[in-house]
Design a protein around this motif. Sequence first.
Motif, mmCIF file in Angstrom:
data_model
loop_
_atom_site.group_PDB
_atom_site.id
_atom_site.type_symbol
_atom_site.label_atom_id
_atom_site.label_comp_id
_atom_site.label_asym_id
_atom_site.label_seq_id
_atom_site.Cartn_x
_atom_site.Cartn_y
_atom_site.Cartn_z
ATOM 1 N N THR A 8 32.709 90.530 67.102
ATOM 2 C CA THR A 8 32.589 90.020 65.730
ATOM 3 C C THR A 8 33.523 90.787 64.807
ATOM 4 O O THR A 8 34.188 90.198 63.950
ATOM 5 C CB THR A 8 31.135 90.111 65.235
ATOM 6 N N ASP A 9 33.610 92.097 64.993
ATOM 7 C CA ASP A 9 34.507 92.925 64.194
ATOM 8 C C ASP A 9 35.946 92.431 64.335
ATOM 9 O O ASP A 9 36.652 92.228 63.345
ATOM 10 C CB ASP A 9 34.382 94.383 64.646
ATOM 11 N N ALA A 10 36.365 92.171 65.562
ATOM 12 C CA ALA A 10 37.732 91.711 65.816
ATOM 13 C C ALA A 10 37.946 90.295 65.284
ATOM 14 O O ALA A 10 39.018 89.976 64.756
ATOM 15 C CB ALA A 10 38.031 91.760 67.307
ATOM 16 N N LEU A 11 36.932 89.454 65.404
ATOM 17 C CA LEU A 11 37.038 88.072 64.928
ATOM 18 C C LEU A 11 37.275 88.023 63.422
ATOM 19 O O LEU A 11 38.119 87.279 62.934
ATOM 20 C CB LEU A 11 35.748 87.316 65.282
ATOM 21 N N VAL A 12 36.550 88.864 62.688
ATOM 22 C CA VAL A 12 36.696 88.908 61.229
ATOM 23 C C VAL A 12 38.059 89.467 60.851
ATOM 24 O O VAL A 12 38.715 88.975 59.939
ATOM 25 C CB VAL A 12 35.550 89.729 60.584
ATOM 26 N N GLY A 13 38.477 90.493 61.538
ATOM 27 C CA GLY A 13 39.796 91.085 61.248
ATOM 28 C C GLY A 13 39.741 92.121 60.149
ATOM 29 O O GLY A 13 39.234 93.212 60.349
ATOM 30 N N GLU A 14 40.224 91.786 58.963
ATOM 31 C CA GLU A 14 40.326 92.755 57.873
ATOM 32 C C GLU A 14 39.002 92.889 57.125
ATOM 33 O O GLU A 14 38.364 91.899 56.773
ATOM 34 C CB GLU A 14 41.420 92.332 56.894
ATOM 35 N N TRP A 15 38.631 94.135 56.872
ATOM 36 C CA TRP A 15 37.376 94.445 56.186
ATOM 37 C C TRP A 15 37.661 95.316 54.965
ATOM 38 O O TRP A 15 38.659 96.029 54.925
ATOM 39 C CB TRP A 15 36.440 95.218 57.121
ATOM 40 N N LEU A 16 36.748 95.279 54.020
ATOM 41 C CA LEU A 16 36.777 96.174 52.864
ATOM 42 C C LEU A 16 35.495 96.987 52.857
ATOM 43 O O LEU A 16 34.411 96.444 53.113
ATOM 44 C CB LEU A 16 36.842 95.372 51.557
ATOM 45 N N THR A 17 35.606 98.272 52.546
ATOM 46 C CA THR A 17 34.388 99.061 52.360
ATOM 47 C C THR A 17 33.700 98.556 51.092
ATOM 48 O O THR A 17 34.299 97.840 50.288
ATOM 49 C CB THR A 17 34.708 100.562 52.200
ATOM 50 N N ILE A 18 32.462 98.949 50.918
ATOM 51 C CA ILE A 18 31.722 98.562 49.711
ATOM 52 C C ILE A 18 32.481 99.025 48.470
ATOM 53 O O ILE A 18 32.617 98.291 47.497
ATOM 54 C CB ILE A 18 30.286 99.127 49.729
ATOM 55 N N LEU A 84 28.419 85.266 60.336
ATOM 56 C CA LEU A 84 29.785 85.810 60.297
ATOM 57 C C LEU A 84 30.630 85.215 61.412
ATOM 58 O O LEU A 84 31.760 84.785 61.182
ATOM 59 C CB LEU A 84 29.761 87.337 60.430
ATOM 60 N N ARG A 85 30.067 85.181 62.631
ATOM 61 C CA ARG A 85 30.814 84.623 63.755
ATOM 62 C C ARG A 85 31.168 83.162 63.500
ATOM 63 O O ARG A 85 32.296 82.742 63.744
ATOM 64 C CB ARG A 85 30.002 84.739 65.051
ATOM 65 N N TRP A 86 30.209 82.384 63.002
ATOM 66 C CA TRP A 86 30.451 80.957 62.760
ATOM 67 C C TRP A 86 31.541 80.758 61.705
ATOM 68 O O TRP A 86 32.439 79.937 61.870
ATOM 69 C CB TRP A 86 29.154 80.255 62.335
ATOM 70 N N ILE A 87 31.469 81.520 60.634
ATOM 71 C CA ILE A 87 32.433 81.387 59.538
ATOM 72 C C ILE A 87 33.858 81.694 59.997
ATOM 73 O O ILE A 87 34.812 81.076 59.532
ATOM 74 C CB ILE A 87 32.016 82.293 58.350
ATOM 75 N N PHE A 88 34.011 82.608 60.930
ATOM 76 C CA PHE A 88 35.352 83.039 61.352
ATOM 77 C C PHE A 88 35.812 82.436 62.680
ATOM 78 O O PHE A 88 36.921 82.710 63.120
ATOM 79 C CB PHE A 88 35.415 84.569 61.416
#
Length: 119
Positions: A8-18, A84-88
Amino acid sequence: MIQIDRDTDALVGEWLTIKEAAKALNVSPNRIKQLIREYRLLGATRSGVPSIPAAFIVDGDTLKGLQGTITVLSDCGFSDEEALRWIFTSDESLPGSPIEALQANRGTEVRRRAQALLL
């Protein structure tokens, strides 16, 4: 906030901290946490760091259509990680992924696909 797996982390790709998300939206980190609690955003803990997908913030605001999509997925019984998985995940019927369709202002299409999951 959920702990996500590597896929899931890889599927989303770019993340932002809070903190980064708060700066991008010009709000406090507590407000970001509140938006997550209210299902206006989805968040996850990555390596112990609370984060949200970078794609959820566009031009200093939350992505149009995201909140409605999260609500529909929640109503369908999706967990936060499943949502999250579905959205990405790419969907040939859109075409592309739901997040790409939301970014192209095709939120109604995305929510229709999500609502069909109830049937």
